[in-house]
Design a protein around this motif. Structure first.
Motif, PDB file in Angstrom:
ATOM      1  N   LEU A  32      -3.655 -29.664 -23.237  1.00  0.00           N
ATOM      2  CA  LEU A  32      -3.507 -31.010 -23.398  1.00  0.00           C
ATOM      3  C   LEU A  32      -2.431 -31.192 -24.150  1.00  0.00           C
ATOM      4  O   LEU A  32      -2.077 -30.757 -25.116  1.00  0.00           O
ATOM      5  CB  LEU A  32      -4.914 -31.425 -24.394  1.00  0.00           C
ATOM      6  N   ASN A  33      -1.832 -32.509 -23.859  1.00  0.00           N
ATOM      7  CA  ASN A  33      -0.731 -33.069 -24.451  1.00  0.00           C
ATOM      8  C   ASN A  33      -0.457 -34.430 -24.036  1.00  0.00           C
ATOM      9  O   ASN A  33      -1.230 -34.857 -23.199  1.00  0.00           O
ATOM     10  CB  ASN A  33       0.625 -32.312 -24.165  1.00  0.00           C
ATOM     11  N   GLN A  34       0.274 -35.068 -24.814  1.00  0.00           N
ATOM     12  CA  GLN A  34       0.667 -36.515 -24.393  1.00  0.00           C
ATOM     13  C   GLN A  34       1.907 -36.640 -23.439  1.00  0.00           C
ATOM     14  O   GLN A  34       2.767 -35.742 -23.627  1.00  0.00           O
ATOM     15  CB  GLN A  34       0.873 -37.399 -25.675  1.00  0.00           C
ATOM     16  N   PRO A  35       1.775 -37.540 -22.805  1.00  0.00           N
ATOM     17  CA  PRO A  35       2.982 -37.698 -21.793  1.00  0.00           C
ATOM     18  C   PRO A  35       4.521 -38.099 -22.375  1.00  0.00           C
ATOM     19  O   PRO A  35       4.173 -38.598 -23.619  1.00  0.00           O
ATOM     20  CB  PRO A  35       2.656 -39.102 -21.105  1.00  0.00           C
ATOM     21  N   ARG A  36       5.222 -37.519 -22.010  1.00  0.00           N
ATOM     22  CA  ARG A  36       6.743 -37.784 -22.711  1.00  0.00           C
ATOM     23  C   ARG A  36       7.665 -38.606 -21.828  1.00  0.00           C
ATOM     24  O   ARG A  36       7.272 -38.509 -20.653  1.00  0.00           O
ATOM     25  CB  ARG A  36       7.092 -36.458 -23.047  1.00  0.00           C
ATOM     26  N   SER A  37       8.480 -39.172 -22.463  1.00  0.00           N
ATOM     27  CA  SER A  37       9.592 -39.901 -21.925  1.00  0.00           C
ATOM     28  C   SER A  37      11.052 -39.263 -21.946  1.00  0.00           C
ATOM     29  O   SER A  37      11.182 -39.106 -23.159  1.00  0.00           O
ATOM     30  CB  SER A  37       9.484 -41.395 -22.238  1.00  0.00           C
ATOM     31  N   GLN A  38      11.710 -39.145 -21.067  1.00  0.00           N
ATOM     32  CA  GLN A  38      13.115 -38.971 -20.938  1.00  0.00           C
ATOM     33  C   GLN A  38      13.993 -40.175 -20.961  1.00  0.00           C
ATOM     34  O   GLN A  38      14.798 -40.264 -20.336  1.00  0.00           O
ATOM     35  CB  GLN A  38      13.429 -38.015 -19.987  1.00  0.00           C
ATOM     36  N   GLY A  39      13.590 -41.064 -22.114  1.00  0.00           N
ATOM     37  CA  GLY A  39      14.234 -42.205 -22.171  1.00  0.00           C
ATOM     38  C   GLY A  39      15.813 -42.255 -22.077  1.00  0.00           C
ATOM     39  O   GLY A  39      16.208 -41.991 -23.274  1.00  0.00           O
ATOM     40  N   GLN A  40      16.323 -42.827 -21.064  1.00  0.00           N
ATOM     41  CA  GLN A  40      17.973 -42.996 -21.282  1.00  0.00           C
ATOM     42  C   GLN A  40      18.264 -44.238 -20.725  1.00  0.00           C
ATOM     43  O   GLN A  40      17.659 -44.863 -20.037  1.00  0.00           O
ATOM     44  CB  GLN A  40      18.510 -42.078 -20.473  1.00  0.00           C
ATOM     45  N   GLY A  41      19.195 -44.619 -21.145  1.00  0.00           N
ATOM     46  CA  GLY A  41      19.913 -45.976 -20.319  1.00  0.00           C
ATOM     47  C   GLY A  41      20.059 -47.226 -21.353  1.00  0.00           C
ATOM     48  O   GLY A  41      19.993 -46.969 -22.546  1.00  0.00           O
ATOM     49  N   GLN A  42      19.842 -48.348 -20.810  1.00  0.00           N
ATOM     50  CA  GLN A  42      19.923 -49.659 -21.522  1.00  0.00           C
ATOM     51  C   GLN A  42      18.577 -49.671 -22.386  1.00  0.00           C
ATOM     52  O   GLN A  42      17.487 -49.111 -22.117  1.00  0.00           O
ATOM     53  CB  GLN A  42      20.048 -50.794 -20.699  1.00  0.00           C
ATOM     54  N   ALA A  43      18.645 -50.340 -23.532  1.00  0.00           N
ATOM     55  CA  ALA A  43      17.517 -50.446 -24.323  1.00  0.00           C
ATOM     56  C   ALA A  43      16.086 -51.070 -23.683  1.00  0.00           C
ATOM     57  O   ALA A  43      15.192 -50.719 -23.874  1.00  0.00           O
ATOM     58  CB  ALA A  43      17.915 -51.475 -25.558  1.00  0.00           C
ATOM     59  N   SER A  44      16.473 -52.005 -22.614  1.00  0.00           N
ATOM     60  CA  SER A  44      15.316 -52.607 -21.941  1.00  0.00           C
ATOM     61  C   SER A  44      14.777 -51.788 -20.975  1.00  0.00           C
ATOM     62  O   SER A  44      13.618 -51.523 -21.006  1.00  0.00           O
ATOM     63  CB  SER A  44      15.981 -53.865 -21.146  1.00  0.00           C
ATOM     64  N   ASP A  45      15.740 -50.615 -20.488  1.00  0.00           N
ATOM     65  CA  ASP A  45      14.966 -49.642 -19.617  1.00  0.00           C
ATOM     66  C   ASP A  45      14.323 -48.711 -20.467  1.00  0.00           C
ATOM     67  O   ASP A  45      13.160 -48.177 -20.100  1.00  0.00           O
ATOM     68  CB  ASP A  45      16.235 -48.977 -18.916  1.00  0.00           C
ATOM     69  N   ILE A  46      14.619 -48.302 -21.573  1.00  0.00           N
ATOM     70  CA  ILE A  46      13.805 -47.370 -22.631  1.00  0.00           C
ATOM     71  C   ILE A  46      12.638 -48.070 -22.847  1.00  0.00           C
ATOM     72  O   ILE A  46      11.494 -47.454 -23.092  1.00  0.00           O
ATOM     73  CB  ILE A  46      14.812 -47.076 -23.682  1.00  0.00           C
ATOM     74  N   ARG A  51       6.498 -48.418 -22.595  1.00  0.00           N
ATOM     75  CA  ARG A  51       5.383 -49.183 -22.395  1.00  0.00           C
ATOM     76  C   ARG A  51       4.582 -48.234 -21.367  1.00  0.00           C
ATOM     77  O   ARG A  51       3.404 -48.095 -21.351  1.00  0.00           O
ATOM     78  CB  ARG A  51       5.575 -50.452 -21.923  1.00  0.00           C
ATOM     79  N   GLU A  52       5.152 -47.887 -20.455  1.00  0.00           N
ATOM     80  CA  GLU A  52       4.534 -47.126 -19.425  1.00  0.00           C
ATOM     81  C   GLU A  52       3.815 -45.664 -19.910  1.00  0.00           C
ATOM     82  O   GLU A  52       2.968 -45.337 -19.636  1.00  0.00           O
ATOM     83  CB  GLU A  52       5.579 -46.679 -18.120  1.00  0.00           C
ATOM     84  N   VAL A  53       4.675 -45.115 -20.738  1.00  0.00           N
ATOM     85  CA  VAL A  53       4.217 -43.850 -21.360  1.00  0.00           C
ATOM     86  C   VAL A  53       2.884 -44.086 -22.146  1.00  0.00           C
ATOM     87  O   VAL A  53       2.025 -43.512 -22.125  1.00  0.00           O
ATOM     88  CB  VAL A  53       5.326 -43.177 -22.107  1.00  0.00           C
ATOM     89  N   ALA A  54       2.994 -45.284 -22.939  1.00  0.00           N
ATOM     90  CA  ALA A  54       1.856 -45.376 -23.718  1.00  0.00           C
ATOM     91  C   ALA A  54       0.671 -45.915 -23.012  1.00  0.00           C
ATOM     92  O   ALA A  54      -0.465 -45.492 -23.243  1.00  0.00           O
ATOM     93  CB  ALA A  54       2.362 -46.624 -24.805  1.00  0.00           C
ATOM     94  N   HIS A  55       0.776 -46.471 -21.726  1.00  0.00           N
ATOM     95  CA  HIS A  55      -0.177 -46.845 -20.939  1.00  0.00           C
ATOM     96  C   HIS A  55      -0.794 -45.565 -20.409  1.00  0.00           C
ATOM     97  O   HIS A  55      -2.023 -45.338 -20.267  1.00  0.00           O
ATOM     98  CB  HIS A  55       0.125 -47.907 -19.784  1.00  0.00           C
ATOM     99  N   ASN A  56       0.189 -44.618 -19.847  1.00  0.00           N
ATOM    100  CA  ASN A  56      -0.502 -43.391 -19.299  1.00  0.00           C
ATOM    101  C   ASN A  56      -0.994 -42.704 -20.186  1.00  0.00           C
ATOM    102  O   ASN A  56      -2.173 -42.048 -19.921  1.00  0.00           O
ATOM    103  CB  ASN A  56       0.625 -42.749 -18.526  1.00  0.00           C
ATOM    104  N   ARG A  57      -0.699 -42.611 -21.283  1.00  0.00           N
ATOM    105  CA  ARG A  57      -1.223 -41.848 -22.425  1.00  0.00           C
ATOM    106  C   ARG A  57      -2.702 -42.266 -22.767  1.00  0.00           C
ATOM    107  O   ARG A  57      -3.803 -41.682 -22.989  1.00  0.00           O
ATOM    108  CB  ARG A  57      -0.599 -41.918 -23.683  1.00  0.00           C
ATOM    109  N   LYS A  58      -3.033 -43.795 -22.745  1.00  0.00           N
ATOM    110  CA  LYS A  58      -4.219 -44.309 -23.472  1.00  0.00           C
ATOM    111  C   LYS A  58      -5.071 -43.940 -21.924  1.00  0.00           C
ATOM    112  O   LYS A  58      -6.045 -43.676 -22.150  1.00  0.00           O
ATOM    113  CB  LYS A  58      -3.878 -45.745 -23.472  1.00  0.00           C
ATOM    114  N   THR A  59      -4.725 -44.281 -20.753  1.00  0.00           N
ATOM    115  CA  THR A  59      -5.378 -43.956 -19.533  1.00  0.00           C
ATOM    116  C   THR A  59      -5.960 -42.516 -19.439  1.00  0.00           C
ATOM    117  O   THR A  59      -7.172 -42.182 -19.220  1.00  0.00           O
ATOM    118  CB  THR A  59      -4.883 -44.246 -18.355  1.00  0.00           C
ATOM    119  N   SER A  60      -5.144 -41.731 -19.651  1.00  0.00           N
ATOM    120  CA  SER A  60      -5.366 -40.253 -19.735  1.00  0.00           C
ATOM    121  C   SER A  60      -6.597 -39.623 -20.914  1.00  0.00           C
ATOM    122  O   SER A  60      -7.313 -38.992 -20.285  1.00  0.00           O
ATOM    123  CB  SER A  60      -4.296 -39.457 -19.726  1.00  0.00           C
ATOM    124  N   CYS A  61      -6.298 -40.168 -22.005  1.00  0.00           N
ATOM    125  CA  CYS A  61      -7.162 -39.907 -22.918  1.00  0.00           C
ATOM    126  C   CYS A  61      -8.502 -40.538 -22.745  1.00  0.00           C
ATOM    127  O   CYS A  61      -9.507 -39.834 -22.999  1.00  0.00           O
ATOM    128  CB  CYS A  61      -6.607 -40.424 -24.367  1.00  0.00           C
TER     129      CYS A  61
END
Length: 118
Positions: A32-46, A51-61
């Motif tokens: 079991l683990n939480q989704p991770r992000s390899q966030g790179q690029g512009q601040a808006s992309d990160i 937000r997507e990682v937080a949503h995926n984590r909530k749904t998975s849990c």
């Protein structure tokens, strides 16, 4: 059936099987683990990725909590750090229903060849 490693999303999918049919071989590892992000690029992309990682984590849990019968708060806490489960521990946790052992193969007409290696 978890044959080798069921990590992250694979563990969540494993838990979603039909009750009574969720299983693992004795040497499998479930994580079991939480989704991770390899966030790179512009601040808006990160921010979008975060937000997507937080949503995926909530749904998975939520799905794991529903499948195991555990409170969501317990699953969220367990997923904050990597949690490795051996098959018997996964049964206890409620992710799977049973461990398929060599002696269980006697009910089959012909056991798969790899079971001789267990």
């Amino acid at each position: 059936v978890a044959i080798g490693q069921a990590f992250g999303a694979a563990a969540m999918i494993l838990s979603q099987g039909q009750k009574g049919g969720r299983a693992a071989l004795p040497n499998a590892t479930i994580q079991l683990n939480q989704p991770r992000s390899q966030g790179q690029g512009q601040a808006s992309d990160i921010a979008i990725r975060a937000r997507e990682v937080a949503h995926n984590r909530k749904t998975s849990c939520e799905l794991i909590a529903q499948a195991t019968g555990k409170p969501l708060s317990v699953v969220v806490e367990d997923c904050q750090r990597v949690k490795y489960l051996q098959p018997d521990e996964a049964v206890e946790y409620g992710l799977i229903d049973r461990v398929i052992r060599k002696e269980d193969m006697s009910m089959l007409a012909a056991a798969p060849a790899f079971m001789a290696q267990l």
